[in-house]
Design a protein around this motif. Structure first.
Motif, PDB file in Angstrom:
ATOM      1  N   LYS A 238       0.850  -1.186   0.000  1.00 26.83           N
ATOM      2  CA  LYS A 238       0.000   0.000   0.000  1.00 26.83           C
ATOM      3  C   LYS A 238       0.890   1.241   0.000  1.00 26.83           C
ATOM      4  CE  LYS A 238      -3.719  -2.355   2.484  1.00 26.83           C
ATOM      5  NZ  LYS A 238      -4.599  -2.362   3.684  1.00 26.83           N
ATOM      6  N   LEU A 259      -3.754  -5.379  -1.444  1.00 30.32           N
ATOM      7  CA  LEU A 259      -3.547  -4.112  -2.148  1.00 30.32           C
ATOM      8  C   LEU A 259      -4.616  -3.084  -1.803  1.00 30.32           C
ATOM      9  CD1 LEU A 259      -2.744  -5.454  -5.750  1.00 30.32           C
ATOM     10  CD2 LEU A 259      -1.152  -5.029  -3.881  1.00 30.32           C
ATOM     11  N   PRO A 264      -5.369   0.355  -6.807  1.00 32.61           N
ATOM     12  CA  PRO A 264      -3.972   0.842  -6.811  1.00 32.61           C
ATOM     13  C   PRO A 264      -3.779   1.992  -7.798  1.00 32.61           C
ATOM     14  CG  PRO A 264      -4.053  -1.563  -6.918  1.00 32.61           C
ATOM     15  CD  PRO A 264      -5.448  -1.087  -7.129  1.00 32.61           C
ATOM     16  N   TRP A 266      -1.042   3.662  -8.378  1.00 33.57           N
ATOM     17  CA  TRP A 266       0.260   3.672  -9.050  1.00 33.57           C
ATOM     18  C   TRP A 266       0.237   2.935 -10.378  1.00 33.57           C
ATOM     19  CZ3 TRP A 266       2.375  -1.193  -9.716  1.00 33.57           C
ATOM     20  CH2 TRP A 266       1.868  -2.208  -8.890  1.00 33.57           C
TER      21      TRP A 266
END
Length: 771
Positions: A238, A259, A264, A266
């Protein structure tokens, strides 16, 4: 040819009895290639004299033994490939032998896919020029030595598919490009020093027991990372929402990692992704809009088993899309034309299938797997399957589909599995399905199909492994043509209206007549890189419960004819099906005795003959059923003693209830000659019958008579008693009625009915019940 320096005889077919003694004459040989030439057994020590040898390749043979001493004289060896053999040695023996002479020269060592065992030795750190080391797919155990971190020249380290434990040492592996430690038992945290391996391109730590958090520091200097696999660990990743990864991966696999709960962020910087697996990652919420524009061409996308919600605006261009086991809603939209595998099961998709399947602009010709099971789809199954020539798996089960089975399904000539279970389908099975001659699984269970079981199932669908027509309205007889199936392993016709006798020709079902030590259902597993997509699976009823047999379908062998109207005796021929693991004939009208040769089914695990009209004794051959763990013989007319000395005593008495059996585990004791006691003679057999009086029953009857008339007679014959009794009874009724009105409220419908039926007015209730 004593001056020969290069000899490559790879990919030929030498006699297994040929020797390599002639190699001893080539003392100037530098390259020797003997890959895939059929070498077996021991590798000759003829190579001991090849002191000039720099490259040795004996991969892909059937070698079992290479004497370590034969390697000690190869002082100039730079590359050695012993992969894909059956070499059964301690890995330390080979490493230590090589270290005695070729310590400073060895650059590449490949011993993958053998039977190496033992621990990795510290001598590995002494090969200063070693650039390639692959020991994968062996049985090497113990920790990875920390000294391996001193191999500064190492570019490839592959020790996957072993039994390695402990932490992952990194050290000074500054040249490392590929690190694969997957499929081991590593059980520590990931070292942050991984982030300093600036040349690393391929990192695979998947399928271990790694735990702890992954931070941005683990990737601080991994600017060249292209493949990152960490699935199936206990890792948590994370990062800060504003984190921008230094890498641009093509392949990311983080299945079964933590996650979530947010998607997520990114990932939006990974513009080159073509393979993404973030399944089982505890992600919830709506998929961000930017994600659908992340890649113009996914090869593999797996978001399954999360808590993702919302509607799918459009499917990404991909070969494989798995969105199963989420909370997606809305109608099914058009899919990209190059899609091959589509998994949408266990969601909340609704609407009809027409727009998804029959839109003229959508031609899903390459589609091979379509799984939309367990949604909220409704309407009829569209009749537009003509262009789906490559479809091999179609699963529309557990929806709200109605109407008849479309005839155009007969165009799916390559289909291997057709699942329409648990819908509201009507009518007869269309005859066009007989064109699906390659089909292995046909599941039409839990619908409202009518008519007779088609005879063409036995005439044309000769490759069937599973036939499930359970819980429909099929009538008439079981056609003898079904007996022609040589591959049928599971037959379920339970809960229908089938009549007639059980066909004796069931003994011809040869796949059930073989003890299934290990049976494979064709090529039932497809591999898509590191992800296995199970092509075939089935929900089957075994041992009274429904289970999913996707991965072990080849080991499931059974017959279920329960809850029909079958008559006659159980054919003795059934005893020839010695491969059966489950047999259920319960809820029929079967008569006669249980065949003695049922005991020949030595691998039988579940047997249910309950609720029939069977008589006679339980065959003594049941003592051979050593694997039996589910038994139900209840509600028949069975007599005699339950065979003793077997596991039959391990079942509870409910397995035998409703019969006339004796002996453990039922409570009734057997007579001396082993028969069920005769109730008419008090358990004694032979001699003059006696009439024994049960004084308990006599005393109960006399007590009831005297008690009844002791109370009723005065009420009948004494007028004053009768008036007093009924006056008190009336008061009691009024009291309880008023109390009931208090509970339900005087304005309720129940109150109104009570007042009308009992003719009550409010003043008639005592003050304590006033409203």
């Amino acid at each position: 040819m004593s001056s020969l320096k290069f000899l490559d005889l790879s990919r030929n077919s030498f006699s297994s009895s040929s020797t390599l003694s002639w190699l001893s004459n080539f003392n100037q040989l530098q390259f020797l290639g003997l890959s895939s030439v059929g070498l077996q057994g021991n590798f000759s020590c003829a190579i001991r004299n090849l002191s000039s040898l720099t490259h040795l390749d004996v991969s892909h043979n059937q070698l079992e033994i290479i004497e370590p001493k034969c390697l000690e004289s190869l002082c100039n060896l730079r590359e050695m490939d012993l992969s894909n053999n059956g070499i059964d040695h301690k890995v330390s023996e080979i490493i230590e032998s090589l270290s005695r002479c070729s310590l400073d020269r060895l650059e590449s060592l490949n011993i993958e896919s053998n039977k190496l065992s033992g621990h990795l030795p510290d001598q590995l750190s002494q090969f200063k020029n070693l650039a390639y080391l692959s020991l994968s797919e062996n049985s090497i155990s113990g920790p990875i030595p920390f000294s391996i971190g001193r191999l500064s020249s190492l570019k490839v380290l592959d020790v996957s598919y072993n039994q390695l434990t402990g932490p992952l040492p990194v050290g000074e592996l500054s040249s490392l490009k590929l690190l694969d430690v997957s499929n081991n038992q590593l059980n520590a945290t990931l070292p942050q020093s991984l982030g300093q391996l600036g040349n690393l391109e391929h990192l695979d730590v998947s399928n271990n027991m790694l735990e702890g958090n992954i931070s941005e520091m683990h990737f601080s200097n991994l600017t060249r990372l292209r493949i990152f696999r960490a699935s199936n660990n206990m890792l948590t990743f994370k990062p800060n929402p504003s984190w921008i990864p230094p890498f641009h991966c093509e392949n990311i696999e983080l299945g079964n990692c933590h996650l979530g709960p947010k998607f997520p962020q990114w990932l939006q910087f990974q513009k080159n992704l073509f393979h993404l697996d973030i399944s089982h990652a505890e992600i919830s919420g709506v998929i961000p809009t930017w994600f659908w524009n992340l890649s113009t061409q996914f090869e593999y996308l797996n978001l399954s088993n999360n808590q993702l919600v919302g509607k799918i605006s459009y499917f990404p261009r991909s070969l494989v899309v798995d969105l199963s086991s989420n909370l997606f809603t809305g109608p099914l939209l058009q899919a990209p034309s190059d899609l091959m595998f589509l998994f949408l099961s266990k969601n909340l998709f609704s609407g009809t299938l027409s727009n998804f399947l029959c839109n003229s602009s959508t031609k899903l010709e390459p589609l091979t797997i379509l799984d939309i099971e367990s949604n909220l789809l409704s309407g009829e199954i569209p009749n537009c399957w003509e262009n789906w020539q490559f479809l091999k798996v179609l699963n529309l089960g557990n929806n709200n589909l109605t109407g008849k089975i479309p005839r155009s399904l007969g165009f799916l000539r390559r289909v291997l599995s057709l699942n329409l279970r648990n819908n509201n389908l009507l009518g007869e099975v269309p005859s066009t399905l007989q064109n699906l001659v390659d089909m292995l699984i046909l599941d039409l269970s839990e619908n409202q199909l009518t008519g007779s079981i088609p005879a063409w199932i036995g005439d044309n669908l000769l490759n069937l492994v599973v036939l499930n027509l359970r819980s429909n309205n099929f009538q008439a007889y079981i056609p003898d043509q079904i007996c022609a199936h040589n591959s049928l392993q599971f037959l379920d016709l339970g809960y229908n209206n089938i009549s007639g006798a059980i066909p004796k020709c069931f003994s011809n079902l040869s796949a059930m007549a073989i003890k299934p030590l290990k049976i494979h259902v064709g090529n039932s597993t497809w591999s898509f890189e590191s992800n296995n997509l199970f092509l075939l699976g089935a929900l089957l009823v075994m041992k009274g419960r429904e289970d999913d047999y996707s991965t072990i379908l080849g080991l499931v062998v059974g017959i279920d004819l329960s809850v029909n109207s079958l008559r006659g005796e159980i054919p003795e021929e059934l005893g020839n099906l010695i491969g059966l693991r489950s047999l259920n004939l319960s809820g029929n009208l079967l008569t006669g005795k249980i065949p003695e040769n049922i005991g020949n089914m030595e691998v039988l695990e579940s047997l249910d003959l309950s609720m029939n009209q069977l008589h006679g004794e339980i065959p003594s051959s049941f003592s051979n059923l050593n694997f039996l763990n589910h038994l139900n013989l209840s509600y028949n007319n069975l007599t005699g003693q339950i065979p003793s000395g077997t596991q039959l005593q391990s079942f509870d008495r409910f397995s035998y209830i409703g019969n006339h059996l004796c002996g453990p585990p039922v409570t009734k004791n057997c007579s001396r000659n082993g028969e069920t006691p005769d109730v008419t003679n008090g358990g004694r057999s032979g001699g003059k019958k006696r009439s024994n009086v049960n004084w308990l029953y006599v005393s109960v009857v006399l007590g009831f008579v005297m008690g009844f008339w002791g109370v009723v007679a005065p009420l009948v014959f004494v007028r004053s008693w009768r008036f007093a009794y009924y006056q008190n009874w009336s008061k009691l009724v009024i009291s309880y009625t008023c109390f009931g009105l208090l509970l339900v409220g005087h304005k309720s419908e129940t109150s109104r009915v009570m007042k009308e039926n009992f003719d009550l007015t409010w003043p008639s209730c005592p003050d304590e019940y006033s409203f």
